[in-house]
Design a protein around this motif. Structure first.
Motif, mmCIF file in Angstrom:
data_model
loop_
_atom_site.group_PDB
_atom_site.id
_atom_site.type_symbol
_atom_site.label_atom_id
_atom_site.label_comp_id
_atom_site.label_asym_id
_atom_site.label_seq_id
_atom_site.Cartn_x
_atom_site.Cartn_y
_atom_site.Cartn_z
ATOM 1 N N SER B 150 3.941 2.722 6.817
ATOM 2 C CA SER B 150 3.034 3.488 5.966
ATOM 3 C C SER B 150 3.556 3.542 4.536
ATOM 4 O O SER B 150 2.777 3.544 3.588
ATOM 5 N N TRP B 151 4.883 3.511 4.382
ATOM 6 C CA TRP B 151 5.402 3.521 3.004
ATOM 7 C C TRP B 151 5.038 2.210 2.280
ATOM 8 O O TRP B 151 4.639 2.213 1.124
ATOM 9 N N LEU B 152 5.100 1.107 2.991
ATOM 10 C CA LEU B 152 4.761 -0.181 2.379
ATOM 11 C C LEU B 152 3.256 -0.366 2.228
ATOM 12 O O LEU B 152 2.796 -1.152 1.410
ATOM 13 N N GLY B 153 2.523 0.347 3.042
ATOM 14 C CA GLY B 153 1.063 0.174 3.008
ATOM 15 C C GLY B 153 0.619 -1.159 3.582
ATOM 16 O O GLY B 153 -0.340 -1.755 3.105
ATOM 17 N N ILE B 154 1.297 -1.600 4.598
ATOM 18 C CA ILE B 154 0.900 -2.893 5.151
ATOM 19 C C ILE B 154 -0.060 -2.766 6.315
ATOM 20 O O ILE B 154 -0.603 -3.761 6.785
ATOM 21 N N LYS B 155 -0.287 -1.558 6.797
ATOM 22 C CA LYS B 155 -1.323 -1.411 7.818
ATOM 23 C C LYS B 155 -2.642 -1.339 7.090
ATOM 24 O O LYS B 155 -2.958 -0.358 6.438
ATOM 25 N N ASP B 156 -3.361 -2.426 7.153
ATOM 26 C CA ASP B 156 -4.556 -2.541 6.317
ATOM 27 C C ASP B 156 -5.592 -3.360 7.076
ATOM 28 O O ASP B 156 -5.299 -3.930 8.129
ATOM 29 N N VAL B 157 -6.795 -3.361 6.541
ATOM 30 C CA VAL B 157 -7.808 -4.279 7.061
ATOM 31 C C VAL B 157 -8.145 -5.227 5.923
ATOM 32 O O VAL B 157 -8.455 -4.774 4.815
ATOM 33 N N VAL B 158 -8.018 -6.513 6.167
ATOM 34 C CA VAL B 158 -8.337 -7.484 5.123
ATOM 35 C C VAL B 158 -9.681 -8.124 5.456
ATOM 36 O O VAL B 158 -9.872 -8.679 6.537
ATOM 37 N N LEU B 159 -10.617 -7.987 4.523
ATOM 38 C CA LEU B 159 -11.941 -8.567 4.723
ATOM 39 C C LEU B 159 -11.983 -9.938 4.075
ATOM 40 O O LEU B 159 -11.617 -10.085 2.901
ATOM 41 N N ASP B 160 -12.383 -10.922 4.848
ATOM 42 C CA ASP B 160 -12.563 -12.253 4.276
ATOM 43 C C ASP B 160 -14.032 -12.368 3.886
ATOM 44 O O ASP B 160 -14.903 -12.498 4.730
ATOM 45 N N VAL B 161 -14.273 -12.275 2.579
ATOM 46 C CA VAL B 161 -15.659 -12.218 2.106
ATOM 47 C C VAL B 161 -16.046 -13.556 1.502
ATOM 48 O O VAL B 161 -15.329 -14.110 0.666
ATOM 49 N N SER B 162 -17.168 -14.076 1.940
ATOM 50 C CA SER B 162 -17.677 -15.326 1.381
ATOM 51 C C SER B 162 -18.608 -14.975 0.219
ATOM 52 O O SER B 162 -19.686 -14.446 0.414
ATOM 53 N N VAL B 163 -18.141 -15.245 -0.985
ATOM 54 C CA VAL B 163 -18.902 -14.869 -2.176
ATOM 55 C C VAL B 163 -19.743 -16.072 -2.622
ATOM 56 O O VAL B 163 -19.225 -17.170 -2.774
ATOM 57 N N THR B 164 -21.030 -15.855 -2.801
ATOM 58 C CA THR B 164 -21.913 -16.960 -3.194
ATOM 59 C C THR B 164 -21.623 -17.352 -4.648
ATOM 60 O O THR B 164 -21.146 -16.531 -5.436
ATOM 61 N N PRO B 165 -21.917 -18.620 -5.008
ATOM 62 C CA PRO B 165 -21.499 -19.134 -6.321
ATOM 63 C C PRO B 165 -22.083 -18.356 -7.505
ATOM 64 O O PRO B 165 -21.546 -18.415 -8.602
ATOM 65 N N ASN B 166 -23.179 -17.630 -7.295
ATOM 66 C CA ASN B 166 -23.779 -16.893 -8.415
ATOM 67 C C ASN B 166 -23.061 -15.599 -8.700
ATOM 68 O O ASN B 166 -23.263 -15.005 -9.753
ATOM 69 N N ARG B 167 -22.242 -15.125 -7.770
ATOM 70 C CA ARG B 167 -21.656 -13.802 -7.929
ATOM 71 C C ARG B 167 -20.180 -13.870 -8.296
ATOM 72 O O ARG B 167 -19.327 -13.308 -7.605
ATOM 73 N N GLY B 168 -19.882 -14.515 -9.404
ATOM 74 C CA GLY B 168 -18.518 -14.545 -9.899
ATOM 75 C C GLY B 168 -17.955 -13.139 -10.070
ATOM 76 O O GLY B 168 -16.763 -12.901 -9.929
ATOM 77 N N ASP B 169 -18.844 -12.181 -10.350
ATOM 78 C CA ASP B 169 -18.381 -10.804 -10.587
ATOM 79 C C ASP B 169 -17.771 -10.176 -9.340
ATOM 80 O O ASP B 169 -17.045 -9.186 -9.435
ATOM 81 N N LEU B 170 -18.066 -10.740 -8.171
ATOM 82 C CA LEU B 170 -17.502 -10.175 -6.939
ATOM 83 C C LEU B 170 -16.118 -10.731 -6.625
ATOM 84 O O LEU B 170 -15.500 -10.332 -5.650
ATOM 85 N N LEU B 171 -15.643 -11.657 -7.470
ATOM 86 C CA LEU B 171 -14.325 -12.230 -7.212
ATOM 87 C C LEU B 171 -13.243 -11.358 -7.833
ATOM 88 O O LEU B 171 -12.305 -11.837 -8.443
ATOM 89 N N SER B 172 -13.397 -10.058 -7.699
ATOM 90 C CA SER B 172 -12.409 -9.123 -8.203
ATOM 91 C C SER B 172 -12.539 -7.835 -7.411
ATOM 92 O O SER B 172 -13.596 -7.544 -6.852
ATOM 93 N N MET B 173 -11.472 -7.058 -7.397
ATOM 94 C CA MET B 173 -11.510 -5.794 -6.679
ATOM 95 C C MET B 173 -12.475 -4.815 -7.351
ATOM 96 O O MET B 173 -13.199 -4.093 -6.676
ATOM 97 N N VAL B 174 -12.481 -4.816 -8.694
ATOM 98 C CA VAL B 174 -13.397 -3.872 -9.361
ATOM 99 C C VAL B 174 -14.851 -4.284 -9.081
ATOM 100 O O VAL B 174 -15.714 -3.413 -8.911
ATOM 101 N N GLY B 175 -15.101 -5.581 -8.998
ATOM 102 C CA GLY B 175 -16.454 -6.047 -8.699
ATOM 103 C C GLY B 175 -16.875 -5.619 -7.303
ATOM 104 O O GLY B 175 -18.001 -5.159 -7.080
ATOM 105 N N MET B 176 -15.964 -5.771 -6.367
ATOM 106 C CA MET B 176 -16.255 -5.371 -4.987
ATOM 107 C C MET B 176 -16.488 -3.862 -4.925
ATOM 108 O O MET B 176 -17.376 -3.384 -4.206
#
Lengths: 347, 797
Positions: B150-176
């Protein structure tokens, strides 16, 4: 010469019956007939000798002889029928065959699942008012990309790795969408077409074949809604799989449609109940078809005024539908011409 | 794109679970292809300090480690080389579970008991995290005795998201985070603030500045830091990078990657002391210019690639990858950090041509908001300060035009209603505002929205309709069948014709095949097609998958033959018939002709035994029957005349003629080719063009015959090279008009027939349309015919 006395007819009858019993073939019966009933036959002679009898005896004797004659005729006829039956039976016994032997001549051939499904889909969409339009497999950049709002260097070109021809500007079409453009230019609006055919992408693994088949659909009219698109797609799924299946529509992206959607259908193998399902990989859904409302730029490239008309289009993977419908696991085997596999589809 | 759920929920507060989020994100257009739960099995891992280490008495390669946390101590044995006294490590005591699910116990190593063990990055469940072999060393400020996971924060869920070519804005955490915010009403976006920068040049170096020579780079920002100490970045940052699939390298490189993941703006750091000159120029490359990139590859450039240069020499392939010559290494002390805007088409062209799939090129090709460049630089400088990388300057160089492009797009209630069934513009605004759109004006009929800079995909009304519809969800929309039929629909002549052909052939025992449209050059050679034949001159693919699939087929036959050969190799041994309908591609001058063909093959079988013997065996004439039946099905008249094909048996090859034109061939494969292909039995093949079948004639029925026919036979002895067709036509020419059909019923060679001759017997049908012919009348006609035939020098039998 027999004396025409009453008991003579009985004697003749008894003698005939005795002889009849010995007759085993139809020839024997014919001979008997001649001997008794022929022109010089026993019974005929008896009738001829009636004149020698006293007139008062003649009626009774005449009746007795005529009775004898018809009795013999009846018995001969019956016996004849019996014998014919026996002979036929014997003949058939000799001619008997084993009907379980293999047939002669050629069996019915066999259909290719993809072509079969392609024709089935055409029929479904013709029923919805879409006519079939066809186009070339070797295309140019304009029809395959430019006119579909995929300019050079557009990242969407990465989605479809293209086969190019050596020594010219031609390519193998990566989708059936160029037929949309050709049909719009040829027929104008309103328009309802489906375009089945081969398409090519530079890709090969169990779920990708460098050649596969699509069925493109296009409807152009006034005031077309996304609901119309959904209606056509739901109808087609129910028809092609023969039962209503759950479906869902996800937002997606294609350069030639706006908005763009993707249709998923409830897994036909597990209906979403098997987390280890090989067909849907446990998601419960199968990707079936990309679609959307035709992009105004595409309408313009097709010579149609987007201020007046709009419409929808879809691109459906026929091979995928065939695989689902016939429970096939490897797409590429469809194009290996495996005879045992293809002939197996007959059963 | 890999999205860390922990990171995402730091940026937006979502009151939902990850599965619901993934479902909704997918439905709104960014498909979540996979959810992976990291380090889920990890349990009971303690942060501990290495108090002392002693060599194992018996085994040289092992050390006995004493660990301490709070008042507790433990002994364990390790083979790792990278641990030293004073290090803080993750420790799994007996009973703890490591990433792969194994539960640790007490193990004995030659007399020394080891209580559990210290863990590597792999054992903790995040292999990308480690930069070195061995135990994962934690920072000195890690809380001893705390739970490592828990200190390292490695218990996580990683989502593999397929971003369509028009949505460059989603290729960032703030975009998501923004997308998540728009999808879930009531969620709150966390505001990110970065220190402001100045453009006063206070860098203590004689840097001459940036020159932009190519319109492919409208904006270029540079930051500066010195007195750097290149070291690993903070562990939690490394965990985060590793969770998102990026391998941590060093503090400076990790800063650039971290900012790219967070904001979507690619950054690049140059070692200032490695630059050839104290300046940077962005220009297009010269044809043939070379650059060695960070990945160790050398690329030859063309004139449209965009280069970052210094002193005239390339130091980076703009937006794609940095140059090896200015790479950050452990001795780097002074750096320049680049945060620039490049035009998507330029980057995508270069990346595609050179085959480089870097994270930077991926994002640039999909469009990065110009406003991000200065922002990302501030963010990077802030992080470097926070991570104490060195002396970081807040002054920056900004070259080019930073002014954002303003875009306004209208939305009408009418069109929104047409597309989605509902035309409520205030509802539309409530959906668009959380996505970052601003309402410029709004009436009941029409609204105008200002498009946020990062939404480069939104240009027209339909784009706004898509935003509204996808956020609401398409499943909300009713399905209905489109009304308004304007014309009856038709499957069309071509498809109808094709359907009839395939059904006819299938009914005649042929199995339908689909071959690839590409063939191997070997196929053409195998069939002895001479170079002068247009079929030997196919179009080739510029980028085939393999040599075997490198040519466009010029005829279908090679595929048919290949299917038979393939199946024989797989053990097929029986007679079989196959067919294919498909397009072929011929060269005609410089042009390509695409033509539909129909081909078939009859293989007589390696094992053709049958209880019925020869009576059921196929041959040339059964195949001829199939072709003529096909013609009959379309009321077409085909002729089959002696012909030749390079692959055809010289005595058993025919041209198929329609309307006086050759439309194809039928043939027995030449014996030498049968041997070459190792065919164990005869192979008959045919191929015809599709086009004549489109000329099908409508059926026409004659009168019903009212008077009976009378038949007479005639037999002729003719030389073997005279064809049945010729004799049939001769009889037809010489006979009376009352002869209505001529049918061959016997061919005989042998006893009583001279060598080199054969006897042909025909039966002739005589019929008069208006009366019953008498035997005498027919005899007279037939006798006259016999005489005429004899007068032509033909011998009757």
């Amino acid at each position: 010469m027999v004396n025409p006395k009453t008991n003579d007819t009985e004697d003749v009858k008894n003698a005939f019956i005795k002889e009849l019993k010995l007759a085993k073939r139809s020839e024997d019966l014919n001979e008997l007939r001649i001997r008794y009933l022929g022109r010089k036959g026993i019974v005929t002679q008896m009738l001829k000798s009636l004149g020698t009898l006293p007139p008062e005896d003649r009626p009774a004797m005449g009746k007795a002889i005529n009775d004898l004659k018809s009795t013999i005729e009846d018995m001969l006829k019956r016996r004849m029928e019996e014998l014919a039956l026996l002979e036929e039976r014997e003949q058939e016994r000799k001619d008997a065959i084993d009907v379980t032997q293999p047939p002669k001549g050629r069996p019915w051939g066999g259909f290719h699942p993809v072509v079969e499904v392609m024709h089935e889909l055409m029929d479904i969409f013709v029923g919805l008012g879409f006519s079939v339009a066809l186009g070339p497999e070797v295309e140019d950049d304009f029809h395959n990309f430019e006119a579909l709002n995929i300019p050079p260097h557009h990242p969407a070109r990465d989605m479809q790795d293209t086969f190019y021809l050596q020594g010219n500007e031609l390519l193998l079409r990566t989708h059936t969408s160029p037929v949309q453009v050709r049909s719009m230019l040829k027929y104008g609006a309103p328009l309802r077409i489906v375009c089945p055919g081969k398409v090519y992408r530079r890709d090969s693994d169990p779920t990708h074949s460098p050649m596969f088949h699509q069925l493109e659909g296009l409807l152009i009219d006034e005031d077309v809604s996304i609901s119309d698109l959904k209606g056509c797609m739901v109808h087609f799924i129910d028809k092609v799989f023969g039962r209503p299946l759950k479906s869902r529509f996800r937002a997606s992206y294609f350069p030639f449609t706006e908005p763009s959607l993707e249709m998923d259908v409830e897994c036909i193998a597990c209906s979403g109940k098997d987390p280890a399902c090989r067909i849907c990989k446990g998601t419960g859904w199968l990707e079936i078809c990309g679609m959307g409302m035709v992009h105004p730029k595409v309408l313009r490239a097709g010579g149609i005024d987007p201020e007046v008309y709009n419409g929808f289009a879809w691109g459906l993977g026929i091979d995928r539908v065939a695989m689902l419908k016939y429970s096939l696991s490897d797409l590429r085997i469809l194009f290996f011409g495996d005879i045992a596999f293809l002939a197996g589809g007959v059963n | 794109m890999l999205v860390s759920w922990n990171w995402l929920t730091e940026l937006v507060d979502l009151q939902i679970n990850v599965n619901d989020f993934a479902e909704k994100l997918t439905m709104a257009g960014a498909e979540v292809e996979n959810l992976s739960y990291t380090a889920q099995k990890l349990d009971g891992i303690i942060i501990a300090k290495v108090l002392e280490m002693a060599p194992h008495r018996e085994r040289k390669n092992l050390q006995v480690v004493t660990l301490v946390w709070g008042d507790e101590r433990a002994i364990c044995v390790t083979g790792a080389q990278n641990v030293k006294e004073g290090d803080i490590v993750p420790y799994a005591p007996p009973g703890a579970t490591i990433a792969d699910g194994s539960v640790l116990g007490i193990e004995e190593f030659d007399g020394v008991k080891s209580f559990g063990m210290m863990l590597s990055a792999d054992e903790i469940g995040l292999p990308l995290l480690s930069q070195e072999e061995g135990i994962l060393i934690l920072p000195q400020d890690a809380p001893l005795g705390g739970d490592a996971a828990s200190w390292l924060g490695i218990k996580d869920v990683v989502l593999d998201v397929s971003v369509t070519p028009n949505r460059g804005d989603l290729l960032s955490m703030v975009g998501m985070a923004r997308e998540a915010h728009a999808l879930f009403t009531g969620s709150r976006l966390k505001e990110l603030n970065f220190s402001s920068t100045t453009e006063l040049s206070d860098w203590p170096v004689s840097f001459e500045g940036v020159t932009l020579e190519d319109s492919g780079c409208p904006l270029y920002c540079l930051g500066f830091a010195e007195e750097l100490e290149i070291a690993p970045s903070p562990i939690k940052c490394r965990v985060r990078l590793a969770l998102c699939g990026v391998r941590p390298i060093s503090n400076v490189v990790d800063v650039t990657n971290y900012v790219m993941l967070l904001l979507g703006q690619p950054l690049h750091a140059f070692d200032l002391d490695k630059l050839p000159a104290p300046e940077i120029t962005v220009r297009s490359s010269r044809n043939g210019e070379k650059i060695a990139t960070l990945d160790g590859r050398e690329h030859i450039l063309s004139s449209d690639d965009l280069l970052i240069t210094s002193g005239g020499l390339p130091i980076g392939l703009a937006g794609v990858m940095g140059g090896a010559n200015s790479e950050i290494d452990e001795n780097t002390r002074r750096i320049l950090i680049e945060s620039a805007h490049f035009l998507p088409a330029r980057i995508s062209t270069t990346a595609r041509r050179l085959g480089i799939n870097s994270e930077a090129a991926y994002r640039y090709a999909r469009g990065v908001d110009k406003a991000k460049a200065p922002l990302a630089l501030s963010c990077a400088l802030d992080l470097m300060k926070k991570w104490k990388c060195g002396k970081v300057y807040t002054s920056v160089i900004r070259e080019g035009d930073a002014a954002p492009v303003e875009k306004f797009v209208p939305l009408t209630a009418k069109k929104l209603k047409t597309y989605t069934g509902a035309g409520d513009l205030s509802e539309a605004s409530s959906i668009l505002i959380p996505l970052g759109f601003e309402v410029k004006s709004c009436s009941e009929e029409k609204a105008i929205y200002k498009v946020p800079g990062y939404r480069m995909d939104v240009e027209i009304e339909e784009d706004l309709i898509e935003e509204v519809a996808r956020i609401k969800g398409y499943d909300e929309l009713a399905a209905r069948l489109p009304g308004r039929i304007h014309d009856s629909a038709t499957i069309g002549l071509e498809s109808r014709t094709e359907r009839k052909i395939r059904e006819t052939l299938m009914a005649r025992g042929y199995i339908e095949i689909l071959n690839y449209s590409f063939i191997s050059p070997k196929f053409i050679a195998d069939l002895s097609i001479p170079a002068s034949d247009s079929r030997a001159n196919p179009f080739a693919l510029a980028n085939p998958l393999s040599m075997d699939q490198s040519l466009l087929r010029t005829f279908l036959l090679p595929g048919m033959v290949n299917v038979i050969c393939d199946n024989l190799r797989k053990g097929w041994r029986f007679p079989v018939r196959i067919f294919e309908i498909g397009n072929i591609f011929l060269r005609e001058g410089a042009n390509l002709i695409e033509e539909k063909h129909i081909a078939g093959a009859i293989f007589l079988g390696k094992d053709d035994r049958s209880p019925y013997g020869d009576a059921v065996r196929d041959d040339f004439f059964t195949m001829k029957g199939d072709i003529l039946a096909l013609a009959d099905a379309f009321r077409l008249k085909f002729d089959v005349l002696p012909g030749s094909e390079p692959f055809g048996h010289a005595g058993q090859t025919a041209d198929v003629i329609s309307d006086g034109r050759k439309i194809g061939f039928m043939a027995k494969i030449k014996p030498s080719i049968e041997r070459r292909l190792e065919l164990p039995a005869s192979l008959y093949v045919f191929e015809v063009t599709f086009e004549p079948f489109l000329m099908a004639k409508p059926p026409r029925f004659g009168e019903v015959h009212r008077f009976p026919s009378v038949y007479r036979d005639i037999s002729l002895i003719v030389p073997e090279d005279v064809t049945v067709k010729e004799i049939g036509e001769l009889i037809g020419d010489l006979s009376s008009d009352l002869v209505t059909s001529i049918r061959l019923f016997d061919i005989y060679k042998g006893k009583n027939i001279p060598e080199g001759h054969r006897s042909l017997s025909f039966t002739l049908e005589y019929r008069h349309p208006d009366k019953t012919l008498s035997d005498e009348e027919v005899d007279e006609l037939h006798t006259r015919l016999r005489a005429q035939i004899e007068s032509r020098g033909l011998k009757l039998r």
